[in-house]
Design a protein around this motif. Structure first.
Motif, short mmCIF file in Angstrom:
data_model
loop_
_atom_site.label_atom_id
_atom_site.label_comp_id
_atom_site.label_asym_id
_atom_site.label_seq_id
_atom_site.Cartn_x
_atom_site.Cartn_y
_atom_site.Cartn_z
N THR A 208 25.08 -39.68 3.32
CA THR A 208 26.00 -40.76 2.95
C THR A 208 27.44 -40.28 3.08
OG1 THR A 208 24.36 -41.56 1.37
CG2 THR A 208 26.59 -42.44 1.17
N GLU A 209 28.30 -41.17 3.49
CA GLU A 209 29.73 -40.85 3.60
C GLU A 209 30.43 -41.25 2.31
OE1 GLU A 209 32.74 -43.06 6.15
OE2 GLU A 209 32.22 -41.37 7.45
N VAL A 210 31.13 -40.29 1.69
CA VAL A 210 31.85 -40.58 0.45
C VAL A 210 33.32 -40.19 0.61
CG1 VAL A 210 29.81 -40.24 -1.00
CG2 VAL A 210 31.31 -38.31 -0.52
N SER A 211 34.15 -40.77 -0.21
CA SER A 211 35.60 -40.51 -0.14
C SER A 211 36.00 -39.42 -1.12
CB SER A 211 36.38 -41.80 -0.46
OG SER A 211 36.06 -42.81 0.47
N ARG A 212 36.86 -38.50 -0.63
CA ARG A 212 37.43 -37.47 -1.51
C ARG A 212 38.62 -38.08 -2.25
NH1 ARG A 212 36.66 -34.08 3.23
NH2 ARG A 212 35.09 -32.46 2.83
N SER A 213 39.11 -37.34 -3.25
CA SER A 213 40.26 -37.81 -4.03
C SER A 213 41.53 -37.89 -3.18
CB SER A 213 40.50 -36.88 -5.22
OG SER A 213 40.70 -35.55 -4.78
N ASP A 214 41.58 -37.08 -2.09
CA ASP A 214 42.78 -37.10 -1.23
C ASP A 214 42.69 -38.18 -0.15
OD1 ASP A 214 40.87 -36.12 0.44
OD2 ASP A 214 41.83 -34.18 0.78
N GLY A 215 41.62 -38.98 -0.18
CA GLY A 215 41.48 -40.05 0.79
C GLY A 215 40.66 -39.71 2.00
N SER A 216 40.34 -38.45 2.20
CA SER A 216 39.52 -38.05 3.34
C SER A 216 38.05 -38.35 3.05
CB SER A 216 39.71 -36.55 3.63
OG SER A 216 39.30 -35.78 2.51
N GLU A 217 37.23 -38.28 4.10
CA GLU A 217 35.81 -38.59 3.97
C GLU A 217 34.97 -37.32 4.14
OE1 GLU A 217 34.77 -41.63 3.26
OE2 GLU A 217 36.76 -42.54 3.40
N LYS A 218 33.81 -37.31 3.51
CA LYS A 218 32.88 -36.20 3.72
C LYS A 218 31.45 -36.74 3.70
CE LYS A 218 32.13 -34.65 -1.05
NZ LYS A 218 32.08 -33.47 -1.95
N LEU A 219 30.55 -36.01 4.34
CA LEU A 219 29.15 -36.40 4.39
C LEU A 219 28.36 -35.61 3.35
CD1 LEU A 219 28.57 -36.53 8.26
CD2 LEU A 219 29.05 -38.44 6.71
N VAL A 220 27.57 -36.30 2.56
CA VAL A 220 26.75 -35.63 1.55
C VAL A 220 25.31 -36.16 1.66
CG1 VAL A 220 28.65 -35.29 -0.07
CG2 VAL A 220 27.28 -37.38 -0.21
N GLU A 221 24.38 -35.32 1.28
CA GLU A 221 22.98 -35.72 1.25
C GLU A 221 22.69 -36.32 -0.12
OE1 GLU A 221 18.62 -33.89 2.52
OE2 GLU A 221 20.16 -32.57 1.70
N GLN A 222 22.17 -37.52 -0.14
CA GLN A 222 21.94 -38.23 -1.40
C GLN A 222 20.46 -38.54 -1.56
OE1 GLN A 222 23.02 -42.45 -1.71
NE2 GLN A 222 24.26 -41.92 -3.49
N VAL A 223 19.93 -38.28 -2.77
CA VAL A 223 18.55 -38.64 -3.06
C VAL A 223 18.52 -40.12 -3.47
CG1 VAL A 223 18.70 -37.91 -5.50
CG2 VAL A 223 16.47 -38.08 -4.38
N ARG A 224 17.53 -40.86 -2.94
CA ARG A 224 17.43 -42.28 -3.22
C ARG A 224 16.00 -42.62 -3.62
NH1 ARG A 224 21.85 -45.11 -1.20
NH2 ARG A 224 20.66 -47.04 -1.05
#
Length: 240
Positions: A208-224
């Protein structure tokens, strides 16, 4: 022994037991106190409905408002009789003991030739069937809803799964960790699903793509939680 108080077979909880009407016991013991007050005191907190006694309405011929009757197990009735502290209390206790002895001594094959006994047995099992049918009808909408969930597409993040099950997300995360559905690797903040739960189809991992506090994006693995997993968790919560 002459019949002092009528003993009938009834279903209390999940058991078919011998019972007596509390009003008949009250009358036999010649208690001066009003029945409704007396029975509440006698049962108190010591006896439980569905285990030691059952409550049922009995509509009179000239009344539109049914009166409340109590069916007591013989064990409960014996205790109530002895608490009355009178000669009749001991007499009726001995009578109930004799009723129990006779009931245990009855040969089931003899009942085949006893129309009254067979009728009572059939009525009892009819009563059980009606109770079970009522429970099935009551649970049907919930079962249907869970089946729809189990066959749905997509998955939910753990927070949304908690909301769907009407649980606090914080407690839900802790509970899933406790029952070994999810865990965290040392030094990381992301939750992962145990492999056996993933293989069973209860959980899945998505990038999943999530937003950092500085506005940039990062990809993280999320359990669903999958629909199958949501259904399973609903059953576990219901059983607990």
């Amino acid at each position: 022994m002459n019949e002092l108080i009528t003993v009938v077979s009834r279903t209390i909880g999940d058991e078919h037991v011998q019972t007596v009407n509390a009003r008949d016991l009250h009358s036999f013991l010649e208690v001066s106190k009003d029945f409704s007050d007396w029975i509440k005191v006698q049962l108190g907190e010591m006896f439980a409905q569905g285990i030691d006694f059952e409550v049922f309405p009995l509509k009179g011929e000239n009344s539109t408002r049914p009166r409340i009757e109590y069916a007591l197990t013989l064990e409960c009735a014996k205790h109530v009789a002895m608490m009355s502290r009178c000669a009749k209390g001991k007499q009726v206790r001995d009578y109930f003991i004799e009723c129990e002895r006779r009931a245990k001594a009855v040969d089931p094959m003899q009942m085949l030739g006893d129309p009254a006994a067979m009728r009572g047995l059939l009525l009892t099992y009819t009563e059980k069937v009606l109770v079970l049918e009522s429970k099935v009808a009551e649970q049907a909408p919930k079962v249907e809803a869970l089946e729809r969930i189990a066959t749905a597409n997509g998955s939910l993040c753990v927070t949304d799964a908690a909301k769907a099950l009407q649980e606090s997300p914080k407690r839900f995360f802790a509970w899933l960790q406790q029952i070994h559905w999810i865990y965290r690797r040392a030094g990381t903040s992301s939750w992962l699903g145990y492999q056996e739960k993933v293989q069973a189809g209860f959980l899945e991992h998505k990038v999943t793509e999530v937003s950092r506090s500085d506005g940039s994006e990062k990809l993280v693995e999320q359990v669903r939680v999958t629909p199958k997993g949501l259904t399973r968790l609903a059953h576990i919560l219901a059983s607990n």
